[in-house]
Enzyme design. Structure first.
Site, PDB file in Angstrom:
ATOM      1  N   ALA A   1     -26.607 -68.380 -40.723  1.00 17.32           N
ATOM      2  CA  ALA A   1     -27.175 -67.204 -41.400  1.00 17.32           C
ATOM      3  C   ALA A   1     -26.670 -65.899 -40.784  1.00 17.32           C
ATOM      4  O   ALA A   1     -27.415 -64.973 -40.509  1.00 17.32           O
ATOM      5  CB  ALA A   1     -28.706 -67.256 -41.374  1.00 17.32           C
ATOM      6  N   ALA A   2     -25.335 -65.847 -40.547  1.00 17.83           N
ATOM      7  CA  ALA A   2     -24.745 -64.667 -39.911  1.00 17.83           C
ATOM      8  C   ALA A   2     -23.640 -64.046 -40.762  1.00 17.83           C
ATOM      9  O   ALA A   2     -23.003 -63.089 -40.347  1.00 17.83           O
ATOM     10  CB  ALA A   2     -24.186 -65.045 -38.543  1.00 17.83           C
TER      11      ALA A   2
ATOM     12  N   LEU B   1     -20.906 -65.754 -41.777  1.00 24.15           N
ATOM     13  CA  LEU B   1     -19.624 -66.321 -41.352  1.00 24.15           C
ATOM     14  C   LEU B   1     -19.267 -67.596 -42.112  1.00 24.15           C
ATOM     15  O   LEU B   1     -18.291 -68.268 -41.774  1.00 24.15           O
ATOM     16  CB  LEU B   1     -19.676 -66.612 -39.845  1.00 24.15           C
ATOM     17  CG  LEU B   1     -19.852 -65.355 -38.990  1.00 24.15           C
ATOM     18  CD1 LEU B   1     -20.180 -65.714 -37.549  1.00 24.15           C
ATOM     19  CD2 LEU B   1     -18.588 -64.496 -39.043  1.00 24.15           C
TER      20      LEU B   1
ATOM     21  N   LYS C   1     -15.396 -68.185 -41.709  1.00 26.14           N
ATOM     22  CA  LYS C   1     -14.607 -67.217 -42.491  1.00 26.14           C
ATOM     23  C   LYS C   1     -15.109 -65.807 -42.171  1.00 26.14           C
ATOM     24  O   LYS C   1     -16.282 -65.617 -41.797  1.00 26.14           O
ATOM     25  CB  LYS C   1     -14.704 -67.500 -43.997  1.00 26.14           C
ATOM     26  CG  LYS C   1     -16.091 -67.400 -44.641  1.00 26.14           C
ATOM     27  CD  LYS C   1     -16.500 -66.013 -45.091  1.00 26.14           C
ATOM     28  CE  LYS C   1     -17.919 -65.985 -45.656  1.00 26.14           C
ATOM     29  NZ  LYS C   1     -18.605 -64.719 -45.500  1.00 26.14           N
TER      30      LYS C   1
ATOM     31  N   GLY D   1     -22.159 -72.831 -42.971  1.00 34.15           N
ATOM     32  CA  GLY D   1     -22.674 -73.921 -43.808  1.00 34.15           C
ATOM     33  C   GLY D   1     -21.689 -74.270 -44.912  1.00 34.15           C
ATOM     34  O   GLY D   1     -21.485 -75.450 -45.237  1.00 34.15           O
ATOM     35  N   SER D   2     -21.037 -73.255 -45.479  1.00 33.04           N
ATOM     36  CA  SER D   2     -20.072 -73.491 -46.560  1.00 33.04           C
ATOM     37  C   SER D   2     -18.853 -74.236 -46.030  1.00 33.04           C
ATOM     38  O   SER D   2     -18.305 -75.121 -46.697  1.00 33.04           O
ATOM     39  CB  SER D   2     -19.602 -72.163 -47.159  1.00 33.04           C
ATOM     40  OG  SER D   2     -20.709 -71.432 -47.615  1.00 33.04           O
TER      41      SER D   2
ATOM     42  N   ASP E   1     -19.276 -69.825 -51.505  1.00 31.70           N
ATOM     43  CA  ASP E   1     -18.166 -69.684 -50.557  1.00 31.70           C
ATOM     44  C   ASP E   1     -17.446 -71.004 -50.290  1.00 31.70           C
ATOM     45  O   ASP E   1     -16.455 -71.032 -49.567  1.00 31.70           O
ATOM     46  CB  ASP E   1     -18.688 -69.151 -49.201  1.00 31.70           C
ATOM     47  CG  ASP E   1     -18.999 -67.668 -49.248  1.00 31.70           C
ATOM     48  OD1 ASP E   1     -18.492 -66.971 -50.144  1.00 31.70           O
ATOM     49  OD2 ASP E   1     -19.765 -67.204 -48.365  1.00 31.70           O
TER      50      ASP E   1
ATOM     51  N   PRO F   1     -22.556 -69.414 -35.590  1.00 33.65           N
ATOM     52  CA  PRO F   1     -23.954 -69.033 -35.781  1.00 33.65           C
ATOM     53  C   PRO F   1     -24.357 -69.133 -37.255  1.00 33.65           C
ATOM     54  O   PRO F   1     -23.566 -68.765 -38.136  1.00 33.65           O
ATOM     55  CB  PRO F   1     -24.026 -67.581 -35.298  1.00 33.65           C
ATOM     56  CG  PRO F   1     -22.692 -67.225 -34.794  1.00 33.65           C
ATOM     57  CD  PRO F   1     -21.727 -68.330 -35.053  1.00 33.65           C
TER      58      PRO F   1
HETATM   59  O1  C5P Z   1     -23.951 -69.728 -53.690  1.00 31.98           O
HETATM   60  P1  C5P Z   1     -24.875 -69.649 -52.537  1.00 31.98           P
HETATM   61  O2  C5P Z   1     -25.967 -70.675 -52.607  1.00 31.98           O
HETATM   62  O3  C5P Z   1     -24.174 -69.654 -51.202  1.00 31.98           O
HETATM   63  O4  C5P Z   1     -25.570 -68.235 -52.625  1.00 31.98           O
HETATM   64  C1  C5P Z   1     -26.746 -67.913 -51.939  1.00 31.98           C
HETATM   65  C2  C5P Z   1     -27.436 -66.793 -52.670  1.00 31.98           C
HETATM   66  O5  C5P Z   1     -26.653 -65.598 -52.559  1.00 31.98           O
HETATM   67  C3  C5P Z   1     -27.568 -67.022 -54.162  1.00 31.98           C
HETATM   68  O6  C5P Z   1     -28.766 -67.687 -54.433  1.00 31.98           O
HETATM   69  C4  C5P Z   1     -27.569 -65.620 -54.719  1.00 31.98           C
HETATM   70  O7  C5P Z   1     -28.856 -65.060 -54.588  1.00 31.98           O
HETATM   71  C5  C5P Z   1     -26.653 -64.862 -53.776  1.00 31.98           C
HETATM   72  N1  C5P Z   1     -25.274 -64.745 -54.274  1.00 31.98           N
HETATM   73  C6  C5P Z   1     -25.015 -63.898 -55.332  1.00 31.98           C
HETATM   74  N2  C5P Z   1     -23.740 -63.772 -55.811  1.00 31.98           N
HETATM   75  C7  C5P Z   1     -22.718 -64.440 -55.234  1.00 31.98           C
HETATM   76  C8  C5P Z   1     -22.965 -65.297 -54.143  1.00 31.98           C
HETATM   77  C9  C5P Z   1     -24.253 -65.427 -53.683  1.00 31.98           C
HETATM   78  O8  C5P Z   1     -25.925 -63.255 -55.870  1.00 31.98           O
HETATM   79  N3  C5P Z   1     -21.475 -64.283 -55.701  1.00 31.98           N
END
Ligand code: C5P
Length: 297
Positions: free
Chosen positions: A99-100, A102, A12, A105-106, A139, A97
């Site tokens: 941790a970019a 994109l 995405k 993982g989601s 995501d 890639p």
């Molecule tokens: O939801 P996810 O595990 O992908 O999010 C990773 C990290 O990104 C969360 O632990 C949080 O620190 C941050 N995050 C956030 N607000 C969001 C999405 C992610 O603070 N809406």
């Protein structure tokens, strides 16, 4: 015997991303326009004789049981533990890639939800799947739904928008650079919040207006999180400048560090991809998935 299933998991991009506030649960409220692109991972589900599930990933660093695909498999298996589930080998072939910014993982997790729901005959409704998706990551609901969408809340509130017009996507990731989403969000200060405002972008999509899209990209700032990461990583302002020098509008995706530009013209996109690769970045030439391909060249 069950048949093999192959599921595509597209990346995405955030065409615009505004973080509006820090919430009491530690997450942040956001408003984003998201779109999927052709760059995809592939998830393969194959029957195996022994019960339960096994996981393999083409990328050794993503082979651990903490991968989101494994979290989906564990969650669904746990919820259905009174049933005998057909054994499955889950293989993930990575192209996006990690941790970019994109959503790789989601998107893998969304593909696992769809795929295992069908492979294991769980009969989860679209609402059940969205609810499970939100438990896995912010995501994942969008990746499950796809299309051009206005995404709000923590990422779980989705509104479908008219299809984003077809564009080529020149994507560049500074080599060897990975950013932790959690760390990027943690560095947000109140001064960053609420900018940019997405009205022009949303109107551009609703009205399918090329003029408004130019106005949006020409405005410069498209993603709140760029203001957080750019000062700490000098390679990012350099990458931004390289896109501008090629006559393209640079946009950071998600929490970075990938940047992309949208092109209507394939030869412009190819030339830019080549130049950015020469500059040492990991480059992908991709395209948006929602709008109809109608190349004028
Ligand atoms: O939801 P996810 O595990 O992908 O999010 C990773 C990290 O990104 C969360 O632990 C949080 O620190 C941050 N995050 C956030 N607000 C969001 C999405 C992610 O603070 N809406």
């Amino acid at each position: 015997m069950k048949k093999n299933m192959k599921i595509k998991a597209p990346a995405k991009i955030n065409i615009g991303l505004t973080i509006t506030k820090r919430r009491l649960d530690g997450y942040h409220d956001l408003i984003s326009v998201m779109e999927q692109i052709s760059l995809s991972d592939v998830l393969l589900l194959e029957p195996q004789r022994e019960g339960g599930w096994r996981y393999f990933c083409s990328e050794p660093s993503l082979s651990g049981k903490d991968n989101l695909v494994c979290r989906v498999a564990s969650l669904l298996a746990e919820r259905s533990k009174e049933r005998e589930l057909p054994g499955v080998k889950i293989s993930l072939y990575k192209n996006i890639p990690a941790a970019a910014g994109l959503g790789g993982g989601s998107s893998d997790a969304a593909a696992a939800l769809k795929g295992l729901n069908s492979f294991w005959n769980l009969e989860m409704s679209p609402e059940d799947l969205l609810e499970a998706a939100a438990l896995i990551g912010s995501d994942v609901p969008y990746c499950l739904q796809g299309g051009t969408a206005l995404v709000q809340g923590r990422g779980e509130k989705l509104e479908a928008l008219p299809a984003f017009p077809f564009h080529w996507v020149v994507l560049a990731v500074p080599s060897g650079m990975h950013l932790s989403t959690a760390e990027v969000y943690a560095a947000l200060k109140p001064v960053h919040l609420g900018q940019p405002r997405l009205h022009t972008l949303i109107a551009a999509i609703r009205e399918q207006s090329a003029e408004l899209l130019h106005e949006w990209f020409g405005g410069g700032m498209t993603n709140t999180l760029e203001a957080v990461v750019a000062p700490k990583h000098p390679r990012l302002p350099v990458l931004r400048r390289q896109f501008l020098d090629l006559g393209l509008y640079p946009v950071m995706s998600g929490s970075g560090p990938s940047f992309f530009a949208l092109c209507e013209n394939l030869s412009t996109a190819k030339a830019a991809a080549f130049a950015l690769q020469e500059a040492g970045h990991r480059v992908f030439l991709s395209w948006t998935l929602s709008g109809l391909y109608n190349q004028k060249e």
